[in-house]
Design a protein around this motif. Structure first.
Motif, PDB file in Angstrom:
ATOM      1  N   UNK A   3       0.839  -1.343  -0.018  1.00 52.95           N
ATOM      2  CA  UNK A   3      -0.168  -0.089  -0.095  1.00 52.95           C
ATOM      3  C   UNK A   3       0.852   1.460  -0.010  1.00 52.95           C
ATOM      4  N   UNK A   4       0.333   2.474   0.034  1.00 52.50           N
ATOM      5  CA  UNK A   4       1.131   3.581  -0.290  1.00 52.50           C
ATOM      6  C   UNK A   4       1.571   4.051   1.074  1.00 52.50           C
TER       7      UNK A   4
ATOM      8  N   UNK B 174       2.968   1.535   3.333  1.00 55.53           N
ATOM      9  CA  UNK B 174       3.732   0.649   3.433  1.00 55.53           C
ATOM     10  C   UNK B 174       5.005   1.106   2.707  1.00 55.53           C
ATOM     11  N   UNK B 175       4.705   1.686   1.499  1.00 52.22           N
ATOM     12  CA  UNK B 175       5.806   2.101   0.644  1.00 52.22           C
ATOM     13  C   UNK B 175       6.457   3.339   1.274  1.00 52.22           C
ATOM     14  N   UNK B 176       5.653   4.122   1.767  1.00 49.94           N
ATOM     15  CA  UNK B 176       6.218   5.451   2.341  1.00 49.94           C
ATOM     16  C   UNK B 176       7.076   5.024   3.670  1.00 49.94           C
ATOM     17  N   UNK B 177       6.536   4.061   4.493  1.00 49.85           N
ATOM     18  CA  UNK B 177       7.305   3.748   5.397  1.00 49.85           C
ATOM     19  C   UNK B 177       8.740   3.177   5.178  1.00 49.85           C
ATOM     20  N   UNK B 178       8.680   2.377   4.267  1.00 47.88           N
ATOM     21  CA  UNK B 178      10.036   1.725   3.783  1.00 47.88           C
ATOM     22  C   UNK B 178      10.913   2.809   3.186  1.00 47.88           C
TER      23      UNK B 178
END
Length: 189
Positions: free
Chosen positions: A3-4, A6-10
């Motif tokens: 999700x957006x 999860x990608x942002x957290x990564x």
């Protein structure tokens, strides 16, 4: 599927690693030569890129060599293989992390080397070292964005897995830079 959030957290976690890596490069440059560090970090970039390769998709494409450059009807449906085997997403995350950390370290080491070898007169001229670094970085980002655009817009069978297409291109570029560093190793200082 990411999700957006999860990608942002990564990406946020990768960005948080930047300051400790730059601190490590500062300590490294006091003990070792920058040119040795550049050679080592280039190997780590290649290692991270090799980990990122989707090997299942690459093996699938190797069995269809005769139709690699043909246009596919559904580019993302039939030929794309998700990261699987046992590791899947972990393989991609580890590869991206190794590559990003190595590139952060390579940037710090290169800037340290450039600050040592730049002539004092160039700092007071219109085009100083900071301008050169900014322009080279801009050119790199533009060419990277162009490569992503061309691979994404291509509907060829060879480009059904976008990550593999870009990673193999980057491995070639990394090995070419490694060759240039090896060839001009003693001229870096």
């Amino acid at each position: 599927d990411w999700s957006g959030n999860t990608a942002g957290l990564f990406l946020g976690c990768l960005s948080a690693v930047l300051l400790p890596v730059n601190n490590y490069c500062r300590n490294w440059s006091r003990r070792y030569e920058e040119r040795t560090a550049i050679k080592q970090f280039l190997w780590f970039v290649c290692l991270g890129l090799c980990i990122m390769i989707n090997w299942v998709s690459l093996f699938f494409l190797s069995s269809h060599v005769d139709s690699l450059l043909s246009e596919s009807q559904h580019p993302y449906a039939s030929g794309q293989h998700p990261y699987d085997w046992i590791f899947g997403v972990y393989q991609y995350v580890v590869g991206v992390t190794i590559t990003a950390v190595s590139l952060f370290a390579l940037e710090g080491t290169t800037l340290s080397l450039m600050s040592k070898v730049s002539p004092a007169q160039q700092d007071h001229s219109f085009i100083g070292c900071g301008t050169v670094v900014t322009l080279v970085g801009l050119f790199g980002r533009i060419s990277g964005n162009f490569a992503v655009l061309m691979v994404s817009l291509s509907h060829r069978v060879i480009n059904t897995d976008v990550v593999n297409s870009l990673v193999i291109l980057l491995i070639g570029v990394c090995l070419a830079v490694r060759y240039l560093v090896k060839k001009h190793f003693f001229f870096l200082i």
